[in-house]
Design a protein around this motif. Structure first.
Motif, PDB file in Angstrom:
ATOM      1  N   VAL A  38      23.324  63.781  27.929  1.00  0.00           N
ATOM      2  CA  VAL A  38      23.720  65.096  27.422  1.00  0.00           C
ATOM      3  C   VAL A  38      25.165  65.426  27.801  1.00  0.00           C
ATOM      4  O   VAL A  38      25.740  66.380  27.264  1.00  0.00           O
ATOM      5  N   LEU A  39      25.749  64.628  28.687  1.00  0.00           N
ATOM      6  CA  LEU A  39      27.130  64.848  29.109  1.00  0.00           C
ATOM      7  C   LEU A  39      28.101  63.886  28.433  1.00  0.00           C
ATOM      8  O   LEU A  39      29.291  63.866  28.773  1.00  0.00           O
ATOM      9  N   HIS A  40      27.604  63.117  27.486  1.00  0.00           N
ATOM     10  CA  HIS A  40      28.424  62.090  26.848  1.00  0.00           C
ATOM     11  C   HIS A  40      29.671  62.682  26.200  1.00  0.00           C
ATOM     12  O   HIS A  40      30.771  62.111  26.290  1.00  0.00           O
ATOM     13  N   ASP A  41      29.538  63.829  25.552  1.00  0.00           N
ATOM     14  CA  ASP A  41      30.688  64.429  24.881  1.00  0.00           C
ATOM     15  C   ASP A  41      31.778  64.815  25.876  1.00  0.00           C
ATOM     16  O   ASP A  41      32.974  64.668  25.599  1.00  0.00           O
ATOM     17  N   LEU A  42      31.370  65.273  27.047  1.00  0.00           N
ATOM     18  CA  LEU A  42      32.352  65.670  28.063  1.00  0.00           C
ATOM     19  C   LEU A  42      33.101  64.445  28.588  1.00  0.00           C
ATOM     20  O   LEU A  42      34.329  64.467  28.729  1.00  0.00           O
ATOM     21  N   ALA A  43      32.366  63.374  28.856  1.00  0.00           N
ATOM     22  CA  ALA A  43      32.999  62.148  29.340  1.00  0.00           C
ATOM     23  C   ALA A  43      33.904  61.532  28.275  1.00  0.00           C
ATOM     24  O   ALA A  43      34.935  60.933  28.597  1.00  0.00           O
ATOM     25  N   THR A  44      33.540  61.688  26.998  1.00  0.00           N
ATOM     26  CA  THR A  44      34.352  61.152  25.911  1.00  0.00           C
ATOM     27  C   THR A  44      35.663  61.920  25.762  1.00  0.00           C
ATOM     28  O   THR A  44      36.725  61.340  25.514  1.00  0.00           O
ATOM     29  N   ARG A  45      35.604  63.223  25.949  1.00  0.00           N
ATOM     30  CA  ARG A  45      36.806  64.054  25.830  1.00  0.00           C
ATOM     31  C   ARG A  45      37.770  63.851  26.988  1.00  0.00           C
ATOM     32  O   ARG A  45      38.983  63.965  26.832  1.00  0.00           O
ATOM     33  N   PHE A  46      37.227  63.553  28.170  1.00  0.00           N
ATOM     34  CA  PHE A  46      38.066  63.405  29.364  1.00  0.00           C
ATOM     35  C   PHE A  46      37.738  62.079  30.060  1.00  0.00           C
ATOM     36  O   PHE A  46      37.264  62.062  31.196  1.00  0.00           O
ATOM     37  N   PRO A  47      37.975  60.945  29.424  1.00  0.00           N
ATOM     38  CA  PRO A  47      37.548  59.660  29.979  1.00  0.00           C
ATOM     39  C   PRO A  47      38.197  59.306  31.309  1.00  0.00           C
ATOM     40  O   PRO A  47      37.608  58.574  32.113  1.00  0.00           O
ATOM     41  N   ASP A  48      39.393  59.818  31.560  1.00  0.00           N
ATOM     42  CA  ASP A  48      40.067  59.504  32.814  1.00  0.00           C
ATOM     43  C   ASP A  48      39.661  60.430  33.955  1.00  0.00           C
ATOM     44  O   ASP A  48      39.921  60.119  35.123  1.00  0.00           O
ATOM     45  N   ARG A  49      39.038  61.555  33.594  1.00  0.00           N
ATOM     46  CA  ARG A  49      38.749  62.562  34.623  1.00  0.00           C
ATOM     47  C   ARG A  49      37.260  62.800  34.838  1.00  0.00           C
ATOM     48  O   ARG A  49      36.900  63.446  35.828  1.00  0.00           O
ATOM     49  N   VAL A  50      36.418  62.325  33.934  1.00  0.00           N
ATOM     50  CA  VAL A  50      34.991  62.607  34.043  1.00  0.00           C
ATOM     51  C   VAL A  50      34.189  61.319  34.061  1.00  0.00           C
ATOM     52  O   VAL A  50      34.396  60.422  33.237  1.00  0.00           O
ATOM     53  N   THR A  51      33.271  61.248  35.001  1.00  0.00           N
ATOM     54  CA  THR A  51      32.291  60.173  35.013  1.00  0.00           C
ATOM     55  C   THR A  51      30.925  60.819  35.213  1.00  0.00           C
ATOM     56  O   THR A  51      30.813  61.856  35.875  1.00  0.00           O
ATOM     57  N   THR A  52      29.908  60.255  34.604  1.00  0.00           N
ATOM     58  CA  THR A  52      28.581  60.863  34.650  1.00  0.00           C
ATOM     59  C   THR A  52      27.610  59.956  35.397  1.00  0.00           C
ATOM     60  O   THR A  52      27.741  58.732  35.391  1.00  0.00           O
ATOM     61  N   VAL A  53      26.636  60.593  36.032  1.00  0.00           N
ATOM     62  CA  VAL A  53      25.652  59.874  36.839  1.00  0.00           C
ATOM     63  C   VAL A  53      24.285  60.513  36.634  1.00  0.00           C
ATOM     64  O   VAL A  53      24.176  61.747  36.570  1.00  0.00           O
ATOM     65  N   ALA A  54      23.259  59.691  36.544  1.00  0.00           N
ATOM     66  CA  ALA A  54      21.885  60.200  36.495  1.00  0.00           C
ATOM     67  C   ALA A  54      21.491  60.672  37.888  1.00  0.00           C
ATOM     68  O   ALA A  54      21.619  59.924  38.862  1.00  0.00           O
ATOM     69  N   LEU A  55      21.040  61.901  37.986  1.00  0.00           N
ATOM     70  CA  LEU A  55      20.673  62.423  39.298  1.00  0.00           C
ATOM     71  C   LEU A  55      19.553  63.452  39.194  1.00  0.00           C
ATOM     72  O   LEU A  55      19.729  64.526  38.635  1.00  0.00           O
ATOM     73  N   ASP A  56      18.415  63.074  39.735  1.00  0.00           N
ATOM     74  CA  ASP A  56      17.355  64.024  40.054  1.00  0.00           C
ATOM     75  C   ASP A  56      17.512  64.287  41.541  1.00  0.00           C
ATOM     76  O   ASP A  56      17.321  63.383  42.361  1.00  0.00           O
ATOM     77  N   VAL A  57      17.898  65.497  41.903  1.00  0.00           N
ATOM     78  CA  VAL A  57      18.265  65.768  43.296  1.00  0.00           C
ATOM     79  C   VAL A  57      17.108  65.597  44.259  1.00  0.00           C
ATOM     80  O   VAL A  57      17.316  65.530  45.479  1.00  0.00           O
ATOM     81  N   ARG A  58      15.885  65.502  43.741  1.00  0.00           N
ATOM     82  CA  ARG A  58      14.743  65.255  44.617  1.00  0.00           C
ATOM     83  C   ARG A  58      14.649  63.798  45.038  1.00  0.00           C
ATOM     84  O   ARG A  58      13.876  63.464  45.939  1.00  0.00           O
ATOM     85  N   ASP A  59      15.418  62.928  44.403  1.00  0.00           N
ATOM     86  CA  ASP A  59      15.387  61.489  44.661  1.00  0.00           C
ATOM     87  C   ASP A  59      16.514  61.136  45.636  1.00  0.00           C
ATOM     88  O   ASP A  59      17.689  61.164  45.282  1.00  0.00           O
ATOM     89  N   ALA A  60      16.155  60.779  46.856  1.00  0.00           N
ATOM     90  CA  ALA A  60      17.153  60.501  47.886  1.00  0.00           C
ATOM     91  C   ALA A  60      18.049  59.331  47.499  1.00  0.00           C
ATOM     92  O   ALA A  60      19.266  59.362  47.744  1.00  0.00           O
TER      93      ALA A  60
END
Length: 283
Positions: A38-60
């Protein structure tokens, strides 16, 4: 100064607005969500400044991987924003143990875990900022939100203690307390599995107010929240607890007045003449 941010819960609402604001300000961002697509558009617009990671905060393990990714991609973390959250609606008698544990895991345990993971990085560099997104529910008890309120009160207590512990290392801690903002929070609220009809009248108004948040034109815009968080991070100093939104200040002023009245009543109760105690009957 270009900052390196790690923000949880960026898929929608306040987190998405903050992710947009951070990148548009020229900073670098590790944007996380349970479904990072769901964050793909943000990473595409700012490829040098944005990286995305899968994170369920309950998962250590995923939390550890997210921080490691921030180090690999940007060399560290300057600002951690613990924004990811979830709500559970139900009176205390309706909340099962596992439902309460899940709320505490998301709202208190996960922020503590992520703070613990970034603190060694921040101590080594001699600066950093941990922003915990709390709520008015971190200072006010709302009927029907017992588990959520418990989690946010825990988050606020943790934030105050942590702020004192890490100040000597040049690290700041903030508990941001949003008021009403037009997001999908109310529509995403889970309900307790058990419902006790006796509480229907007690919680009905709160349920209706929460369900209508996303479409309420009188509530604040997520973009305003994001701008205020950036202003907080850019400030040289700030209180640990920072209300955001005009209604937040109004609610908290009323809550503080009620707390003063309660303290006065408690002092009067315990400092006045002792009440007579029952004695055993003479036989």
């Amino acid at each position: 100064m270009t900052r390196r941010w790690l923000v949880t819960g960026c898929s929608s609402g306040l987190g998405r607005a903050l992710a947009e604001a951070v990148t548009e300000a020229g900073d670098r961002l590790v944007a996380t969500a349970r479904r990072p697509a769901v964050l793909h558009d943000l990473a595409t617009r700012f490829p040098d400044r944005v990286t995305t990671v899968a994170l369920d905060v309950r998962d250590a393990a995923q939390c550890e991987a997210a921080v490691a990714h921030a180090v690999d991609r940007f060399g560290g973390v300057d600002v951690l924003v613990n924004n990811a959250g979830a709500g559970m609606f139900g009176a205390l008698e309706e909340v099962a143990d596992d439902e309460l544990r899940d709320q505490l895991e998301v709202l208190a345990v996960a922020p503590s875990r992520l703070a613990r993971l970034v603190l060694p990085l921040m101590r080594r560099q001699g600066f950093g900022h941990i922003v915990n997104v709390s709520s008015l529910a971190g200072r006010i008890g709302f009927p029907g939100l017992s588990a959520y309120v418990a989690g946010k009160y825990a988050l606020e207590g943790m934030s105050q203690v942590l702020a004192a512990e890490v100040a000597p290392f040049g690290i700041r801690v903030s508990a941001v307390e949003p008021g009403g903002f037009a997001t999908g929070y109310g529509d995403a609220l889970a309900e307790t599995a058990t419902r006790v009809p006796a509480y229907a009248d007690v919680t009905r108004d709160m349920w209706a107010a929460l369900r209508g948040m996303g479409d309420n034109p009188e509530l604040g815009r997520p973009e305003t929240f994001a701008a205020q968080v950036l202003r907080l991070v850019e400030a040289d100093s700030a209180p640990v607890r920072v209300p955001v939104g005009a209604d937040a200040f109004a609610y908290l002023e009323a809550a503080e007045a009620a707390a003063r009245d309660e303290l006065t009543a408690a002092r009067a109760l315990l400092s006045g003449p002792a009440t007579a105690t029952a004695t055993a009957p003479v036989t």
